[in-house]
Design a protein around this motif. Sequence first.
Motif, PDB file in Angstrom:
ATOM      1  N   GLY A  77      -0.671   4.241  -2.404  1.00 51.04           N
ATOM      2  CA  GLY A  77      -1.694   5.259  -2.641  1.00 51.04           C
ATOM      3  C   GLY A  77      -3.108   4.744  -2.517  1.00 51.04           C
ATOM      4  N   ASP A  78      -3.335   3.479  -2.885  1.00 47.09           N
ATOM      5  CA  ASP A  78      -4.659   2.850  -2.768  1.00 47.09           C
ATOM      6  C   ASP A  78      -4.473   1.470  -2.179  1.00 47.09           C
ATOM      7  N   CYS A  79      -5.213   1.164  -1.126  1.00 51.02           N
ATOM      8  CA  CYS A  79      -5.101  -0.131  -0.459  1.00 51.02           C
ATOM      9  C   CYS A  79      -6.484  -0.777  -0.358  1.00 51.02           C
ATOM     10  N   TRP A  80      -6.544  -2.074  -0.642  1.00 45.42           N
ATOM     11  CA  TRP A  80      -7.820  -2.789  -0.706  1.00 45.42           C
ATOM     12  C   TRP A  80      -7.745  -4.111   0.056  1.00 45.42           C
ATOM     13  N   PHE A  81      -8.924  -4.549   0.511  1.00 39.22           N
ATOM     14  CA  PHE A  81      -9.100  -5.915   0.971  1.00 39.22           C
ATOM     15  C   PHE A  81     -10.531  -6.302   0.614  1.00 39.22           C
ATOM     16  N   VAL A  82     -10.681  -7.362  -0.193  1.00 41.78           N
ATOM     17  CA  VAL A  82     -11.999  -7.723  -0.714  1.00 41.78           C
ATOM     18  C   VAL A  82     -12.233  -9.208  -0.515  1.00 41.78           C
ATOM     19  N   GLY A  83     -13.491  -9.610  -0.532  1.00 41.38           N
ATOM     20  CA  GLY A  83     -13.847 -11.020  -0.384  1.00 41.38           C
ATOM     21  C   GLY A  83     -15.150 -11.159   0.350  1.00 41.38           C
ATOM     22  N   GLY A  84     -15.225 -12.145   1.281  1.00 42.95           N
ATOM     23  CA  GLY A  84     -16.435 -12.292   2.073  1.00 42.95           C
ATOM     24  C   GLY A  84     -16.778 -13.717   2.375  1.00 42.95           C
TER      25      GLY A  84
END
Length: 875
Positions: free
Chosen positions: A736-743
């Motif tokens: 239902g919710d998909c994320w990709f975080v960082g940098g």
Amino acid sequence: MNSYGDSQSPRARASVPGSGASPPDDSRPAPDAYRRGAGGRASVGSASVGSASAGRAPVGSASVGGTTGSARVGGTTGSARVGGRASVGNAPVGGITGSARVGARASVRPGLDGPESPGSPGRPSLERSKAAKKRRRANILTAAAAVVVILLGAGVVGGTYFFDSVELPAAKTEDQSNVIQYGNGAPLAKIGDQNRTVVPESRINKYVKDAVIAAEDQNFRDHHGIDMKGIVRAAWNNFTGGATQGASTITQQYARHVADLKDISINRKLREAVIARKLESQYSKDDILGLYLNYVDMGSGRYGIEAAAQGYFGKSTLTPINEKNAVTPYEAAVLAGIIKQPYPDKISKGFDPTQNPTGAKDRWEYTMKAMLGLGAITQEQYDKRVFPKPKPRSASTCKTCAADTAVGMVIRHVRAELAAMGIDANEFERGGLTVTTTIDPDVQKAAERAGSRSSKTSPMNGKPKSYQAAVIGIDPTSGRVLGYYAGDDPTGYDYGGYLSDDGTKILGGQSPGSTMKIYTLAAGLKEGLSFDSIWNGELKRPNGKEINNAGADPGRICSGKIKFCDLETSTIKSYNFPFYWIADTIGRDKVISAAKSAGVKHMFNDDGKMIDLTKTNASTWGKSFDNEVAFGQYRVVPLEHAEGVSTIVNQGVHHKAHFIKQVKRVNPETGKTEVFGQDKAEGKRVFDADQMSNLTGVMKKIVQTNNRNLDNGREAIAKSGTWEFDDEKDDDVGSGDCWFVGGTPNLSATVWVGGKGNKVELKDNGRDMFGSGTPARIWEKFLNEATDAMNLKKVDFPQRIPTGDPAKFGNGERPPAPQNDCALQLIGIECNGPGNGGPGNNGGPGNNGGGQGNDDQQDNGNVGTFPFNTTTPGT
């Protein structure tokens, strides 16, 4: 001394008795506007003013009412000039009886009722036809009636009751536009109905002020708000068929504006005149001129003289005369000429020089001549005059405005931050602000191209209309939001900050899934947790329920080492069980505290209630959230989560995410542009530097495992996350919710993909979507384009420093003794077969994808590959 306490002037007020005279009303003091010493006031009783023989008399003096009222007859033509203000009681004036007080000098046009002398110069002959005479008499009577009506109106203006009944409105604070800029100063938007910049009268270029007086009201410095000569002249012209004239002074024009008098009627003119007189009694001439110049409509959507000078000539009225880029007297005359008619109508094209150059030049010539007559310019300046060329008219006043574009969503966050600075909605509406945002136009474009379905190059392109993405780029070293894509409709739902359209409240959030684990790890590392700690994936919760790992085969979790899985592998593969037990061991309130320190300010409990972490404490958190907070069950605001991610990227130094770099406004008293507020460079260390190097050292491996290495060898860290879509009608639990975080060290990036409006089950090529799928591709595209566009310096993360005690935490069993049947183990190499290796080589789909925060790497035995890199499912 007279009855008003003023010394007697030569033009004294005289009490002129008569049969119809009324005694003076001493019980009511005269308004201030009438206490000027310029002229006397004569009380005229029942006097037959019209009966004076004025037609043939030489220079006669008429005795008015038989007393010393001294009405002077102007000459042989019968022009009777009343030398001072006269209070006329039931007196027949020109044959028309009216009870009125005349508040100013009046000049009666000659020859209205005197007999004609045949053969006299300029007189019509006796042979003129009766029809012609009849027409002439009708015109004269009509004009005379008009003059009388105006005079009677002036008398009403002077009437005590009417004067007192009309209140003086407060001077208006003129609304201005707010200029919103990108971080580099380029215009982002102009907000406000009127393009206006208010400036102090004392600093306005003198040529500009003189030109406006010359064009609009040459007697401005001499009259008391009403120009009676102008009124009579306009009335005569209007009623005899000439062009319609208003005869309004600058003061009357401002009175009409401040009292919002828009209708065309005698009553409006009378109220306008009363307010003008009262304005003149309360404000100086310079004050009135300044108010007028800041309000007046100057055409082309520009209001006020400063906006006009900027718009037509690219200059400021605040630049003193004779200095570089100051408004010249020739330019000032063009600006002043516009006021008479700034916009074209069916009769005239107006005097906007960009719309009607010919008409504007004619009006300019008139103004220049008037300026010469008033002494505002020299004869030499007049002789050298050349009509100045204005800036060409643009098709749009703001081609880069945010209307109907995705970047417009930034405006509501700007307004929220302004409110926090003390600039409330009312002050914002008044305008006059120049707000420089943190948004970098190149980073913003990169965010929109990566996240918008309408972008042909976006991984979202071709996805169902019910899918939505958010892309947030932040400078981790300052907290400045450089790019913000939260939906295509700037007035629609804000999928990044979930902020209401008026910027006053947060409307919702999304479950962060496994990306929440970065805070769990930060909290654990602070307590001495080690990535070498061992955890048992077979242990159940205290209530007997299993800890969900997306239905993965227990025999394949952690390469078959489910009972003694190390934390580093669990972090890279995103297994849930160690994180549940970390929260259980150190306390879930410490996980929430770490999230708060990083930048997360609001979380939603199972009942959907928003908990403000800044106003609550551990006791509230313990009642509102379970241990599953450690791996992302509870909803957060993406923008706040992006702030937290930025803190991790910045090695534990927190900067508040913000959209405003600087706010300027013009001081209404000095006219100087002042900095009202600006962002601060200092950050606050909230996590230990060594512990953060340890965490980011592990997060670098996640980028490598997911094959998301950036262009040009840029080093990056990441964490993926997915939360379930639980359809009660279907036993299948999807995403239902998909994320990709960082940098990177100089640009953090947070990407969310979910449902547009309502939550939907997300698919990638027909299979469940995970954070390492579409969100990771958006993340990679955004960072590559943004860092290239900004030409950011290549910076590496600090070298990893292992921290913590492996024995302090963990509940895993001791691993079995190594088998000696594999010679490779003697040199430290695993002997597991294909598909049963280390991180990223897990041998089968579904080990760590899907529900309840468990992550999304459905590996197939090849390090760093997963099905969504190709078009063939399962490859």
